[in-house]
Design an enzyme around this catalytic site. Sequence first.
Site, PDB file in Angstrom:
ATOM      1  N   SER A   1       0.873  -1.185   0.000  1.00 12.71           N
ATOM      2  CA  SER A   1       0.000   0.000   0.000  1.00 12.71           C
ATOM      3  C   SER A   1       0.902   1.224   0.000  1.00 12.71           C
ATOM      4  CB  SER A   1      -0.848  -0.003   1.272  1.00 12.71           C
ATOM      5  OG  SER A   1      -1.464   1.249   1.475  1.00 12.71           O
TER       6      SER A   1
ATOM      7  N   TYR B   1      -1.588  -0.684  10.443  1.00  7.02           N
ATOM      8  CA  TYR B   1      -1.779  -1.026   9.021  1.00  7.02           C
ATOM      9  C   TYR B   1      -0.508  -0.712   8.236  1.00  7.02           C
ATOM     10  CZ  TYR B   1      -3.774  -1.080   4.301  1.00  7.02           C
ATOM     11  OH  TYR B   1      -4.021  -1.356   2.979  1.00  7.02           O
TER      12      TYR B   1
HETATM   13  P1  NDP Z   1     -11.577  -5.603  -0.172  1.00 11.83           P
HETATM   14  O1  NDP Z   1     -12.067  -5.467   1.231  1.00 11.83           O
HETATM   15  O2  NDP Z   1     -12.546  -5.368  -1.272  1.00 11.83           O
HETATM   16  O3  NDP Z   1     -10.880  -7.017  -0.384  1.00 11.83           O
HETATM   17  C1  NDP Z   1     -10.155  -7.641   0.634  1.00 11.83           C
HETATM   18  C2  NDP Z   1     -10.098  -9.114   0.332  1.00 11.83           C
HETATM   19  O4  NDP Z   1      -9.331  -9.763   1.356  1.00 11.83           O
HETATM   20  C3  NDP Z   1     -11.472  -9.758   0.310  1.00 11.83           C
HETATM   21  O5  NDP Z   1     -11.544 -10.621  -0.795  1.00 11.83           O
HETATM   22  C4  NDP Z   1     -11.509 -10.554   1.604  1.00 11.83           C
HETATM   23  O6  NDP Z   1     -12.291 -11.711   1.409  1.00 11.83           O
HETATM   24  C5  NDP Z   1     -10.048 -10.914   1.757  1.00 11.83           C
HETATM   25  N1  NDP Z   1      -9.695 -11.317   3.127  1.00 11.83           N
HETATM   26  C6  NDP Z   1      -9.784 -10.605   4.264  1.00 11.83           C
HETATM   27  N2  NDP Z   1      -9.401 -11.359   5.315  1.00 11.83           N
HETATM   28  C7  NDP Z   1      -9.067 -12.581   4.809  1.00 11.83           C
HETATM   29  C8  NDP Z   1      -8.609 -13.798   5.381  1.00 11.83           C
HETATM   30  N3  NDP Z   1      -8.416 -13.932   6.696  1.00 11.83           N
HETATM   31  N4  NDP Z   1      -8.367 -14.843   4.554  1.00 11.83           N
HETATM   32  C9  NDP Z   1      -8.575 -14.738   3.224  1.00 11.83           C
HETATM   33  N5  NDP Z   1      -9.005 -13.605   2.624  1.00 11.83           N
HETATM   34  C10 NDP Z   1      -9.253 -12.552   3.424  1.00 11.83           C
HETATM   35  O7  NDP Z   1     -10.367  -4.573  -0.284  1.00 11.83           O
HETATM   36  P2  NDP Z   1      -9.223  -4.360  -1.387  1.00 11.83           P
HETATM   37  O8  NDP Z   1      -9.513  -5.054  -2.635  1.00 11.83           O
HETATM   38  O9  NDP Z   1      -8.976  -2.904  -1.397  1.00 11.83           O
HETATM   39  O10 NDP Z   1      -7.980  -5.042  -0.645  1.00 11.83           O
HETATM   40  C11 NDP Z   1      -7.043  -5.866  -1.288  1.00 11.83           C
HETATM   41  C12 NDP Z   1      -5.652  -5.497  -0.789  1.00 11.83           C
HETATM   42  O11 NDP Z   1      -5.324  -4.189  -1.240  1.00 11.83           O
HETATM   43  C13 NDP Z   1      -5.496  -5.479   0.719  1.00 11.83           C
HETATM   44  O12 NDP Z   1      -4.274  -6.105   1.059  1.00 11.83           O
HETATM   45  C14 NDP Z   1      -5.429  -3.993   1.034  1.00 11.83           C
HETATM   46  O13 NDP Z   1      -4.714  -3.740   2.214  1.00 11.83           O
HETATM   47  C15 NDP Z   1      -4.727  -3.474  -0.197  1.00 11.83           C
HETATM   48  N6  NDP Z   1      -4.845  -2.055  -0.455  1.00 11.83           N
HETATM   49  C16 NDP Z   1      -6.054  -1.496  -0.779  1.00 11.83           C
HETATM   50  C17 NDP Z   1      -6.158  -0.143  -0.988  1.00 11.83           C
HETATM   51  C18 NDP Z   1      -7.459   0.522  -1.273  1.00 11.83           C
HETATM   52  O14 NDP Z   1      -7.503   1.763  -1.289  1.00 11.83           O
HETATM   53  N7  NDP Z   1      -8.534  -0.208  -1.509  1.00 11.83           N
HETATM   54  C19 NDP Z   1      -4.983   0.742  -0.913  1.00 11.83           C
HETATM   55  C20 NDP Z   1      -3.769   0.050  -0.614  1.00 11.83           C
HETATM   56  C21 NDP Z   1      -3.707  -1.289  -0.399  1.00 11.83           C
HETATM   57  P3  NDP Z   1     -13.203 -12.461   2.501  1.00 11.83           P
HETATM   58  O15 NDP Z   1     -13.755 -11.429   3.408  1.00 11.83           O
HETATM   59  O16 NDP Z   1     -14.230 -13.142   1.640  1.00 11.83           O
HETATM   60  O17 NDP Z   1     -12.280 -13.439   3.168  1.00 11.83           O
END
Ligand code: NDP
Length: 247
Positions: free
Chosen positions: A140, A153
């Site tokens: 990030s 975070y």
């Molecule tokens: P979302 O919340 O849309 O997606 C997060 C994903 O992580 C979901 O598919 C969720 O699926 C999964 N997840 C969470 N906990 C678990 C777990 N214990 N095991 C398996 N899967 C898990 O957010 P983003 O798409 O934005 O996030 C994706 C990545 O991008 C993250 O690492 C986030 O930190 C990073 N990021 C995002 C930014 C943004 O602005 N959106 C900026 C910078 C980085 P489920 O709940 O079904 O398990």
Amino acid sequence: MIRDKVVIITGASSGIGEATAKLLAGEGAKVVLGARRIDKLQQIADEIRDNGGDAIYRELDVTRQSANDDIVKVAQDTFGRVDVVFLNAGLMPNSPLSALKIDDWHQMVDVNVKGILNGVAAALPAFLKQKSGQVIATSSVAGLKAYPGGAVYGGTKWFVRDFMEVLRMESAAEGTNIRTATIYPAAINTELLQTISRRETLEHMRGVYDKYGIAPERIASAVAFAIDQPDDTTVNEMTIGPANQPW
Ligand code: NDP
């Protein structure tokens, strides 16, 4: 080249992971989707197949090593090998340290840090054996710059940066042909803000995302670019965000 590559994506049930799965499958990759919400994974896999792509899914909690091992095995059993793991699952329950949201701190370490360790531990044996592979991880901009409310975070995302850089260096030194790429997104419109439990922080972050947020497909394109490079080329780091966000 993307066509026919077997790509495991963690956090594939929404946001960046979902967009990346759809884009890669559209380019001919065989995608293996992992997350906890299997109803969402099933919908996404069905949509990919309806569009002529190859997709399977598996329930995956990245905090459990056995579940990470299992999804690698399912990919191998179904498609014969694994070429890429996109370690993308994560959550961002930000808050000031003084709010003492200790459970949130530990959850971020478990998913954002240990989830990456577990994913690499699961895929590395196959990559070492076949002498090729690619590890892509979502850090990030919080892994590049500190900001109030993001101590834990940011720390987890800073970890990803260091860990991936050392993986790149060691893989190069050991001649294992393992490529790495670390992605640094800024404000991307996904479900991520739903993980924020403190109301004031949520309102503040919503304001930022409402003003600047861009679509997760932008990150999917960057991931596809990194995969698409020739085997002798590593795209090491990419920072991607809204053109007007002064992060
Ligand atoms: P979302 O919340 O849309 O997606 C997060 C994903 O992580 C979901 O598919 C969720 O699926 C999964 N997840 C969470 N906990 C678990 C777990 N214990 N095991 C398996 N899967 C898990 O957010 P983003 O798409 O934005 O996030 C994706 C990545 O991008 C993250 O690492 C986030 O930190 C990073 N990021 C995002 C930014 C943004 O602005 N959106 C900026 C910078 C980085 P489920 O709940 O079904 O398990």
